[in-house]
Design an enzyme around this catalytic site. Structure first.
Site, PDB file in Angstrom:
ATOM      1  N   GLU A 156      23.967 -31.925  47.048  1.00 52.93           N
ATOM      2  CA  GLU A 156      25.241 -32.165  47.911  1.00 52.93           C
ATOM      3  C   GLU A 156      25.243 -31.296  48.885  1.00 52.93           C
ATOM      4  O   GLU A 156      24.747 -30.371  48.881  1.00 52.93           O
ATOM      5  CB  GLU A 156      26.800 -32.049  47.520  1.00 52.93           C
ATOM      6  CG  GLU A 156      27.561 -31.879  48.196  1.00 52.93           C
ATOM      7  CD  GLU A 156      29.549 -32.064  47.774  1.00 52.93           C
ATOM      8  OE1 GLU A 156      28.740 -33.413  47.284  1.00 52.93           O
ATOM      9  OE2 GLU A 156      29.783 -31.108  47.396  1.00 52.93           O
TER      10      GLU A 156
ATOM     11  N   GLU B 171      31.147 -31.823  37.203  1.00 47.74           N
ATOM     12  CA  GLU B 171      31.037 -31.743  39.112  1.00 47.74           C
ATOM     13  C   GLU B 171      31.474 -30.049  38.881  1.00 47.74           C
ATOM     14  O   GLU B 171      32.035 -29.328  38.339  1.00 47.74           O
ATOM     15  CB  GLU B 171      31.816 -33.277  39.565  1.00 47.74           C
ATOM     16  CG  GLU B 171      31.563 -34.200  39.780  1.00 47.74           C
ATOM     17  CD  GLU B 171      32.470 -34.504  40.066  1.00 47.74           C
ATOM     18  OE1 GLU B 171      33.190 -35.611  39.653  1.00 47.74           O
ATOM     19  OE2 GLU B 171      33.565 -34.422  41.691  1.00 47.74           O
ATOM     20  N   SER B 172      30.782 -29.386  40.188  1.00 49.80           N
ATOM     21  CA  SER B 172      31.296 -28.405  40.883  1.00 49.80           C
ATOM     22  C   SER B 172      31.246 -26.757  39.788  1.00 49.80           C
ATOM     23  O   SER B 172      31.168 -27.072  39.015  1.00 49.80           O
ATOM     24  CB  SER B 172      32.092 -28.222  40.751  1.00 49.80           C
ATOM     25  OG  SER B 172      32.950 -29.053  42.006  1.00 49.80           O
TER      26      SER B 172
END
Ligand SMILES: O=C(O)c1ccccc1NCC(=O)[C@H](O)[C@H](O)COP(=O)(O)O
Length: 269
Positions: A54, A216-217
Site C-alpha cells: 500500500e 488486512e492491517s
C-alpha cells in the site's frame, strides 16, 4: 459519531465537489480509453500468499507515516520486490492521497491496482476505472446492504474486482450474501481504530473457500505472513510496515518469500 462516520462525511463532501466538476459521462468516456481492468481472482488463488503493498502517507490511527513525494517510485519498488498488487489510498483529508496518485502509479507499474477509498457511490467506481484501477475497496460497515449489492454489481459490470472488507462475523455474512468473491478481513476496527491481530483466524473459517481471503492491517513482518497463511489467507494487505521501512523493495521481497513456502498455501482451482 465513529471515525468511519467522520471519514465518510468528508468523503461525501469531496465527492460532491468532484461530481460538480467532472460529469459522469466524461468519466465514462475516459474509461472507454483506458486499457481493460486486469482480472485478479485467479492470480490471488495461485502462487504463494500474494502481497498487496500500500501507498499510504498518513492515517487517522497513526498520523503522518511517510512523506512519499513520488508514489510511482514507491510503487515501482513494491513491484520490483514482487508485490502482486498495489493499493493506493486516494482519500485526501485523512490519508493524504489523491486520484493523481492512482494515475501516477498506473503509469509506473503493470501490477493490478486497488483504489483504496471509502466508496459510497458508483461515481467513485467509474473514477477508479477511469484512473486505471483494477480493484476497488468496498467497506461493509460503510454501506447499507442494498447499496453494497449494487456497488458490487456495478464494479463487476465495469470490469473492477471489488475487495469487500469486513470486521466481524455479521459483516462477513453480509459480504458473502452480497456476492463478494474477494473478501478482506480488516484487523483494524474503523470505529475504534484498535487492531486485533487474532481476528483473521476467527473470521476466515466463515468465508467460503470459493472466495479469495485477504488479511488486512497490522502486519509487521514475515512472521505475520506465515501465521496468516496457516490461517488460510490467500493475500495480505500491508501499508505502514512498508512505507516506514528503509527499503520497500526488499521488505516486500521478504514478505513474498515468507508466503511462498508450498506447505503454506495450496493453489486452488
Ligand atoms: O489506517 C488507519 O488508521 C485507518 C483508519 C480508519 C479507516 C481506515 C484505516 N486504514 C485503511 C486500511 O485498511 C489500511 O491502510 C490497510 O489495511 C493497511 O494497514 P496497515 O498495514 O496497518 O497500515
Amino acid at each position: 459519531m465513529t471515525v468511519l462516520d467522520d471519514i465518510v462525511a468528508g468523503v461525501r463532501e469531496d465527492l460532491a465537489e468532484r461530481q460538480a466538476r467532472v460529469a459522469l459521462d466524461d468519466l465514462k468516456a475516459r474509461c472507454a480509453r483506458v486499457p481493460d481492468a486486469k482480472p485478479v481472482v485467479q492470480g490471488f488463488r495461485s502462487g504463494g500468499v500474494r502481497i498487496i503493498a500500500e501507498v499510504k502517507r498518513k492515517s487517522p490511527s497513526k498520523g503522518e507515516l511517510a512523506d512519499i513525494p513520488d508514489p510511482a517510485l514507491l510503487a515501482g519498488e513494491y513491484e520490483a520486490g514482487g508485490a502482486f498488487a498495489i493499493s493506493v489510498l486516494t482519500e485526501q483529508r485523512r490519508f493524504g492521497g489523491t486520484l493523481a496518485d492512482l494515475d501516477a502509479v498506473r503509469q509506473a507499474v503493470d501490477a493490478p491496482l486497488l483504489r483504496k477509498d471509502f466508496i459510497v457511490s458508483s461515481y467513485q467506481l467509474w473514477e477508479a476505472r477511469a484512473h486505471g484501477a483494477d480493484l476497488a475497496l468496498l467497506i461493509v460497515a460503510a454501506l447499507e446492504q442494498n447499496a453494497l449489492v449494487s456497488l458490487i454489481e456495478r464494479a463487476e459490470s465495469i470490469g473492477l474486482t471489488p475487495l469487500v472488507e469486513a470486521h466481524d462475523a455479521e459483516e462477513v455474512r453480509r459480504a458473502v450474501d452480497a456476492g463478494a468473491r474477494v473478501i478482506g478481513v480488516n484487523a483494524r476496527s474503523l470505529k475504534t481504530l484498535e487492531v486485533d491481530t487474532s481476528l483473521f483466524a476467527r473470521l476466515a473459517p466463515l468465508i467460503p473457500d470459493e472466495c479469495v481471503k485477504v488479511a488486512e492491517s497490522g502486519i509487521s513482518g514475515a512472521h505475520d505472513v506465515i501465521e496468516l497463511a496457516r490461517e488460510g489467507a490467500d493475500a495480505v494487505l500491508v501499508g505502514e510496515t512498508l512505507v516506514k521501512g528503509k527499503d520497500p523493495r526488499s521488505a516486500v521481497a521478504d514478505l513474498v518469500a515468507a508466503g511462498a513456502h508450498p506447505a503454506l498455501k495450496q493453489p486452488r482451482p
